[in-house]
Design an enzyme around this catalytic site. Sequence first.
Site, PDB file in Angstrom:
ATOM      1  N   PRO A  11       0.798  -1.227   0.000  1.00  0.00           N
ATOM      2  CA  PRO A  11       0.000   0.000   0.000  1.00  0.00           C
ATOM      3  C   PRO A  11       0.836   1.286   0.000  1.00  0.00           C
ATOM      4  O   PRO A  11       1.879   1.351   0.641  1.00  0.00           O
ATOM      5  CB  PRO A  11      -0.798  -0.101   1.307  1.00  0.00           C
ATOM      6  CG  PRO A  11      -0.049  -1.074   2.148  1.00  0.00           C
ATOM      7  CD  PRO A  11       0.572  -2.043   1.193  1.00  0.00           C
ATOM      8  N   ASN A  12       0.353   2.227  -0.765  1.00  0.00           N
ATOM      9  CA  ASN A  12       0.911   3.581  -0.891  1.00  0.00           C
ATOM     10  C   ASN A  12       2.201   3.655  -1.707  1.00  0.00           C
ATOM     11  O   ASN A  12       2.694   4.744  -1.984  1.00  0.00           O
ATOM     12  CB  ASN A  12       1.132   4.227   0.491  1.00  0.00           C
ATOM     13  CG  ASN A  12      -0.182   4.383   1.233  1.00  0.00           C
ATOM     14  OD1 ASN A  12      -1.129   4.941   0.694  1.00  0.00           O
ATOM     15  ND2 ASN A  12      -0.257   3.875   2.452  1.00  0.00           N
ATOM     16  N   ARG A  19       5.195  10.877  -3.070  1.00  0.00           N
ATOM     17  CA  ARG A  19       5.118  10.742  -1.628  1.00  0.00           C
ATOM     18  C   ARG A  19       6.435  11.183  -0.997  1.00  0.00           C
ATOM     19  O   ARG A  19       7.495  10.930  -1.556  1.00  0.00           O
ATOM     20  CB  ARG A  19       4.921   9.247  -1.379  1.00  0.00           C
ATOM     21  CG  ARG A  19       4.521   8.858  -0.022  1.00  0.00           C
ATOM     22  CD  ARG A  19       4.419   7.333   0.026  1.00  0.00           C
ATOM     23  NE  ARG A  19       4.137   6.935   1.394  1.00  0.00           N
ATOM     24  CZ  ARG A  19       4.240   5.717   1.837  1.00  0.00           C
ATOM     25  NH1 ARG A  19       4.620   4.746   1.021  1.00  0.00           N
ATOM     26  NH2 ARG A  19       3.968   5.439   3.083  1.00  0.00           N
ATOM     27  N   TYR A  24      11.514   8.717   0.785  1.00  0.00           N
ATOM     28  CA  TYR A  24      11.402   7.652  -0.210  1.00  0.00           C
ATOM     29  C   TYR A  24      12.091   7.965  -1.539  1.00  0.00           C
ATOM     30  O   TYR A  24      12.073   7.135  -2.450  1.00  0.00           O
ATOM     31  CB  TYR A  24       9.912   7.349  -0.459  1.00  0.00           C
ATOM     32  CG  TYR A  24       9.186   6.890   0.784  1.00  0.00           C
ATOM     33  CD1 TYR A  24       9.555   5.699   1.411  1.00  0.00           C
ATOM     34  CD2 TYR A  24       8.149   7.631   1.352  1.00  0.00           C
ATOM     35  CE1 TYR A  24       8.908   5.270   2.564  1.00  0.00           C
ATOM     36  CE2 TYR A  24       7.488   7.208   2.493  1.00  0.00           C
ATOM     37  CZ  TYR A  24       7.874   6.017   3.093  1.00  0.00           C
ATOM     38  OH  TYR A  24       7.237   5.594   4.232  1.00  0.00           O
ATOM     39  N   ASN A  74       8.196  -5.215  -0.774  1.00  0.00           N
ATOM     40  CA  ASN A  74       8.074  -4.097   0.142  1.00  0.00           C
ATOM     41  C   ASN A  74       6.609  -4.091   0.583  1.00  0.00           C
ATOM     42  O   ASN A  74       5.729  -3.684  -0.179  1.00  0.00           O
ATOM     43  CB  ASN A  74       8.439  -2.778  -0.538  1.00  0.00           C
ATOM     44  CG  ASN A  74       8.383  -1.626   0.458  1.00  0.00           C
ATOM     45  OD1 ASN A  74       7.778  -1.740   1.532  1.00  0.00           O
ATOM     46  ND2 ASN A  74       8.997  -0.504   0.112  1.00  0.00           N
ATOM     47  N   ALA A  77       3.091  -0.615   5.036  1.00  0.00           N
ATOM     48  CA  ALA A  77       2.646  -0.704   6.426  1.00  0.00           C
ATOM     49  C   ALA A  77       2.106  -2.087   6.796  1.00  0.00           C
ATOM     50  O   ALA A  77       2.108  -2.450   7.973  1.00  0.00           O
ATOM     51  CB  ALA A  77       1.580   0.358   6.682  1.00  0.00           C
ATOM     52  N   GLU A  98      12.476  -9.084   2.265  1.00  0.00           N
ATOM     53  CA  GLU A  98      11.661  -7.919   2.653  1.00  0.00           C
ATOM     54  C   GLU A  98      12.502  -6.652   2.454  1.00  0.00           C
ATOM     55  O   GLU A  98      13.652  -6.604   2.883  1.00  0.00           O
ATOM     56  CB  GLU A  98      11.277  -8.086   4.133  1.00  0.00           C
ATOM     57  CG  GLU A  98      10.479  -6.932   4.709  1.00  0.00           C
ATOM     58  CD  GLU A  98      10.215  -7.117   6.216  1.00  0.00           C
ATOM     59  OE1 GLU A  98      10.603  -8.171   6.791  1.00  0.00           O
ATOM     60  OE2 GLU A  98       9.640  -6.195   6.813  1.00  0.00           O
ATOM     61  N   HIS A 100      12.493  -2.363   2.820  1.00  0.00           N
ATOM     62  CA  HIS A 100      11.903  -1.068   3.175  1.00  0.00           C
ATOM     63  C   HIS A 100      12.845   0.011   2.658  1.00  0.00           C
ATOM     64  O   HIS A 100      14.052  -0.034   2.931  1.00  0.00           O
ATOM     65  CB  HIS A 100      11.694  -0.926   4.684  1.00  0.00           C
ATOM     66  CG  HIS A 100      10.688  -1.893   5.221  1.00  0.00           C
ATOM     67  ND1 HIS A 100       9.329  -1.697   5.066  1.00  0.00           N
ATOM     68  CD2 HIS A 100      10.839  -3.075   5.857  1.00  0.00           C
ATOM     69  CE1 HIS A 100       8.685  -2.721   5.607  1.00  0.00           C
ATOM     70  NE2 HIS A 100       9.574  -3.571   6.091  1.00  0.00           N
ATOM     71  N   ARG A 107      12.532   5.793  12.612  1.00  0.00           N
ATOM     72  CA  ARG A 107      11.218   6.425  12.553  1.00  0.00           C
ATOM     73  C   ARG A 107      10.387   6.058  13.786  1.00  0.00           C
ATOM     74  O   ARG A 107      10.952   5.749  14.830  1.00  0.00           O
ATOM     75  CB  ARG A 107      10.542   6.043  11.227  1.00  0.00           C
ATOM     76  CG  ARG A 107      11.379   6.461  10.016  1.00  0.00           C
ATOM     77  CD  ARG A 107      10.750   6.044   8.714  1.00  0.00           C
ATOM     78  NE  ARG A 107       9.457   6.685   8.510  1.00  0.00           N
ATOM     79  CZ  ARG A 107       8.598   6.349   7.546  1.00  0.00           C
ATOM     80  NH1 ARG A 107       8.916   5.394   6.694  1.00  0.00           N
ATOM     81  NH2 ARG A 107       7.448   6.961   7.435  1.00  0.00           N
TER      82      ARG A 107
HETATM   83  C1  DQA Z   1       8.045   1.430   3.954  1.00  0.00           C
HETATM   84  C2  DQA Z   1       8.095   1.671   5.465  1.00  0.00           C
HETATM   85  C3  DQA Z   1       6.723   1.464   6.089  1.00  0.00           C
HETATM   86  O1  DQA Z   1       6.779   1.708   7.487  1.00  0.00           O
HETATM   87  C4  DQA Z   1       5.721   2.421   5.474  1.00  0.00           C
HETATM   88  O2  DQA Z   1       4.438   2.170   6.010  1.00  0.00           O
HETATM   89  C5  DQA Z   1       5.713   2.372   3.992  1.00  0.00           C
HETATM   90  C6  DQA Z   1       6.981   2.296   3.284  1.00  0.00           C
HETATM   91  C7  DQA Z   1       9.392   1.746   3.287  1.00  0.00           C
HETATM   92  O3  DQA Z   1       9.572   1.340   2.154  1.00  0.00           O
HETATM   93  O4  DQA Z   1      10.240   2.415   3.887  1.00  0.00           O
HETATM   94  O5  DQA Z   1       4.672   2.466   3.356  1.00  0.00           O
HETATM   95  O6  DQA Z   1       7.754   0.068   3.714  1.00  0.00           O
END
Ligand code: DQA
Length: 148
Positions: A11-12, A19, A24, A74, A77, A98, A100, A107
């Site tokens: 998501p996102n 963003r 990022y 990735n 959240a 995984e 990030h 954070r």
């Molecule tokens: C993320 C880190 C997560 O905590 C966050 O919710 C994201 C992006 C990252 O790529 O740093 O959506 O996965």
Amino acid sequence: MKSKLLVINGPNLNRLGKRDNSLYGSLSLKDIEAGLHESFPRTELTFFQSNHEGALIDRIQEAAEDGTRGIVINPGAYGHTSIALRDAFLDVGLPFIEVHISNVYKREEFRRKSLLSDIASGVIVGLGPAGYETAVTALNRLLRQQDN
Ligand code: DQA
């Protein structure tokens, strides 16, 4: 034979490039995917992004049937919250890494917990979009080792 890997973004992450650039970076998801294609011409890469937990699980289940040998994810959240995503990985048993983009340890406290890290082959955190390339390299190496 080309190894077939799936790169999943949760998501996102469709908002990359728009963003919060300080966290990022400025590359869009399309840019990142195109870069991976260029960097790994001998890997068959497929890409999937969804904002929906169930759609991510459906895609992971599909990967168990379509010849995919490993997954880079990735989870956004959902990595911090989704028992269902964890169960899907446990069920399919494919090796996964995984990723990030941001350093989640710098954070909020709630980002330090991952429901995936202890069952992942590896975890890459805080390297920016380059983390995806590192993950594909590592997964390819792991699969080669498995084959020998
Ligand atoms: C993320 C880190 C997560 O905590 C966050 O919710 C994201 C992006 C990252 O790529 O740093 O959506 O996965």
